[in-house]
Design an enzyme around this catalytic site. Structure first.
Site, PDB file in Angstrom:
ATOM      1  N   ARG A 263      -2.782   4.680  -1.470  1.00  0.00           N
ATOM      2  CA  ARG A 263      -2.876   3.243  -1.161  1.00  0.00           C
ATOM      3  C   ARG A 263      -2.675   2.422  -2.434  1.00  0.00           C
ATOM      4  O   ARG A 263      -1.978   1.418  -2.428  1.00  0.00           O
ATOM      5  CB  ARG A 263      -4.231   2.955  -0.525  1.00  0.00           C
TER       6      ARG A 263
ATOM      7  N   HIS B 167       0.876  -1.178   0.000  1.00  0.00           N
ATOM      8  CA  HIS B 167       0.000   0.000   0.000  1.00  0.00           C
ATOM      9  C   HIS B 167       0.914   1.230   0.000  1.00  0.00           C
ATOM     10  O   HIS B 167       1.693   1.439   0.932  1.00  0.00           O
ATOM     11  CB  HIS B 167      -0.924   0.007   1.215  1.00  0.00           C
TER      12      HIS B 167
ATOM     13  N   GLU C 209       1.060  -5.950  10.588  1.00  0.00           N
ATOM     14  CA  GLU C 209       0.331  -4.679  10.618  1.00  0.00           C
ATOM     15  C   GLU C 209       0.727  -3.944  11.888  1.00  0.00           C
ATOM     16  O   GLU C 209       0.603  -4.492  12.982  1.00  0.00           O
ATOM     17  CB  GLU C 209      -1.185  -4.910  10.695  1.00  0.00           C
TER      18      GLU C 209
ATOM     19  N   ASN D 148      -3.097  -5.595  -2.648  1.00  0.00           N
ATOM     20  CA  ASN D 148      -3.121  -6.688  -1.670  1.00  0.00           C
ATOM     21  C   ASN D 148      -4.395  -7.522  -1.744  1.00  0.00           C
ATOM     22  O   ASN D 148      -4.755  -8.213  -0.793  1.00  0.00           O
ATOM     23  CB  ASN D 148      -2.928  -6.144  -0.257  1.00  0.00           C
ATOM     24  N   ARG D 149      -5.090  -7.411  -2.857  1.00  0.00           N
ATOM     25  CA  ARG D 149      -6.264  -8.262  -3.114  1.00  0.00           C
ATOM     26  C   ARG D 149      -6.142  -8.933  -4.485  1.00  0.00           C
ATOM     27  O   ARG D 149      -7.133  -9.385  -5.044  1.00  0.00           O
ATOM     28  CB  ARG D 149      -7.553  -7.418  -3.082  1.00  0.00           C
TER      29      ARG D 149
ATOM     30  N   HIS E 290       2.995  -3.829   6.725  1.00  0.00           N
ATOM     31  CA  HIS E 290       1.910  -2.862   6.569  1.00  0.00           C
ATOM     32  C   HIS E 290       1.761  -2.005   7.826  1.00  0.00           C
ATOM     33  O   HIS E 290       2.276  -2.348   8.885  1.00  0.00           O
ATOM     34  CB  HIS E 290       0.582  -3.596   6.325  1.00  0.00           C
TER      35      HIS E 290
ATOM     36  N   GLU F 213       1.640   3.697   2.973  1.00  0.00           N
ATOM     37  CA  GLU F 213       2.132   3.169   4.252  1.00  0.00           C
ATOM     38  C   GLU F 213       3.663   3.232   4.225  1.00  0.00           C
ATOM     39  O   GLU F 213       4.330   2.374   3.650  1.00  0.00           O
ATOM     40  CB  GLU F 213       1.599   1.743   4.468  1.00  0.00           C
TER      41      GLU F 213
END
Lengths: 323, 323
Positions: free
Chosen positions: A70, A28, A177, A77-78, A119, A31
């Site tokens: 992002r 992302h 995360e 990330n999908r 992340h 980040e």
């Protein structure tokens, strides 16, 4: 250093050749913390200290990182569940194919042994290891870190088996995360937390894992994970506002992983009305990703607040075949 | 409600006609809090409760707001000092001209009586009123709010006289900064702080200001302000990274407005070396906008950390002519 890597690598010791480990950041692009951390890693020092590892780093979405966004077209990330359309023009679909070529292909023998994806979140989740039920190595890592790590971290959060996440490209994969931290910002505390989940803040951790015989010690039989049970979408605003129609209730803000009972407040609508948890996913649930900025809208496929239930997932013996 | 507006309006009572007040948000498109607050204001209620005011609201940069970006081409909140080039293609220069036409022109008799511009910051600045030395009404507002407001707010922060800020379009102008809050995010506490700087959390505030005779009471002779003395730029990274070459020192993070002495740590470089404050702006200074994400790069003309010195600015009698 790099506790997680060493930890995972220690579980790979039966492999004859050096283990290939990818540390990824910038999946992302807004980040910053993980990017700062991997820019700090020194290849020469890694080769010297861990000759049995081949560690590589990757900024997964440099275009989005340059734009402090992002993503450009879709959430990278999908992009890793199943086949992607070959003719798509979406930047992230193209990028995902490139990453699969470099680190995968997913599910193949050529894939990296371990992919660790760094992340951050605007939610107050501390340091969360996102593990998937398919990946026993990640479960072991979570079990070890929750036992060994003084720094409040190591919560394990489960997600769907058909993992769409970048880290699923590796034979073993783990997402870290760290929050709360604003996107587009570097905070020393978030950097340190990310580093200490990668580095051995206590150098005894990898040693104790390897044990006197050089083999990993027996893990606990189970690891406690917070498993997504439901998503409560944001109340929509009237009049076409692009902002949500409610705020996270003050009593829920920053209370990730704390119990939420039926009747407790979830949101406060613009007219002041409180939206309560209806108990549908259980009398008590555990909210996670509370007020994650990326989840106001549906682009990431996960709009809203996640309500998790607690589970004890079994940890099986790990052999190269069972990973 | 709307303490600041009523407060400023009470100082405008000598004016014969209704005072025109603009409440602006979204000047930086990634700052959601102010937009949420002005979307909540109900025109009918404002007209009923404050018949002597003509309150209007404005989302200053809707294109940047739609993109969740601070700006598209240039910082809109730096476009109001002097003449803009007429032929520029920059979105924000065009938008600034439109705003001047709607709320100004700056310096003219047609301009709004008061412009209040709502911002947020990733710095831990609480609720900060940004006032300019040219605007006695804003200084009075700061003086009243620092005296009357229980909620820890009302710090006054000075900026340059040739104000480039949007609020300078009004005959009186004031910027409200609320932090820390991530950009692109809504938190109930940041919304409440912004509302309580606009609304009378105690309804006695506007009444006490108006006084029994309907006139504003005598303000204190001075108001304490934090005046920008220097900007310490971010250490650059080697190797072309787009991230800074250092982090804000842990001891300085979240310590906006607290004294910083020569020799105290400002940054921690990537190699671990601490960069100290050199004392050049005074033996003790007061950092503000500590780790504001927008100031990593120079686009906003204010890269780095601001070091302020304390001053007591005199408050003069306010007449329509002296505003």
């Amino acid at each position: 250093m790099i506790a997680t890597i060493v930890l995972l690598a220690s579980l790979l010791l039966p492999l004859a050749s050096a283990s290939r480990v990818a540390v990824v950041a910038g999946t992302h692009g807004n980040e910053f913390t993980g990017v700062y951390v991997i820019e700090q890693l020194e290849p020469a020092a890694l080769r010297r200290d861990y000759p049995s590892l081949r560690v590589e780093t990757l900024i997964a979405n440099p275009r989005a990182f340059s734009a402090t966004r992002r993503f450009i077209d879709a959430d990278l990330n999908r992009q890793f569940a199943g086949r992607r359309s070959e003719d798509t023009q979406q930047l992230e679909a193209v990028r995902a194919a490139e990453i699969e070529a470099q680190l995968g292909p997913k599910g193949s023998a050529q894939a990296c042994d371990v992919v660790v994806d760094l992340h951050t979140t605007t939610s107050n989740m501390g340091c969360t290891l996102i593990v998937n039920s398919y990946c026993q190595l990640a479960l072991r890592a979570a079990a070890y870190l929750t036992q060994a790590w003084a720094g409040g971290g190591g919560e394990a959060h489960a997600s769907q088996a058909a993992a769409p996440y970048l880290c699923s490209v590796g034979r073993a994969g783990l997402t870290i995360e760290v929050g709360p931290t604003p996107t587009g910002l570097l905070r020393a505390d978030a950097v340190a937390t990310t580093q200490s989940s990668l580095s051995a803040s206590s150098s005894s951790l990898p040693r104790s894992l390897l044990g006197p015989s050089g083999r990993a010690p027996q893990p606990p039989p189970t690891v406690r994970v917070y498993v997504d049970a439901a998503r409560v979408p944001w109340p929509a605003a009237e009049g076409g506002s692009r902002l949500p129609g409610a705020l996270i209730a003050p009593g829920l803000q920053d209370r990730d992983f704390e119990p939420l009972a039926a009747g407790d407040a979830l949101f406060v609508r613009r007219n002041g009305r409180v939206v309560e948890y209806d108990g549908e996913s259980g009398a008590v649930v555990y909210p996670v990703f509370v007020n994650e900025a990326a989840y106001y809208h549906a682009q990431s496929g996960a709009a809203g607040v996640a309500l998790a239930t607690l589970a004890d997932w079994p940890i099986e013996d790990v052999t190269p075949e069972s990973r």
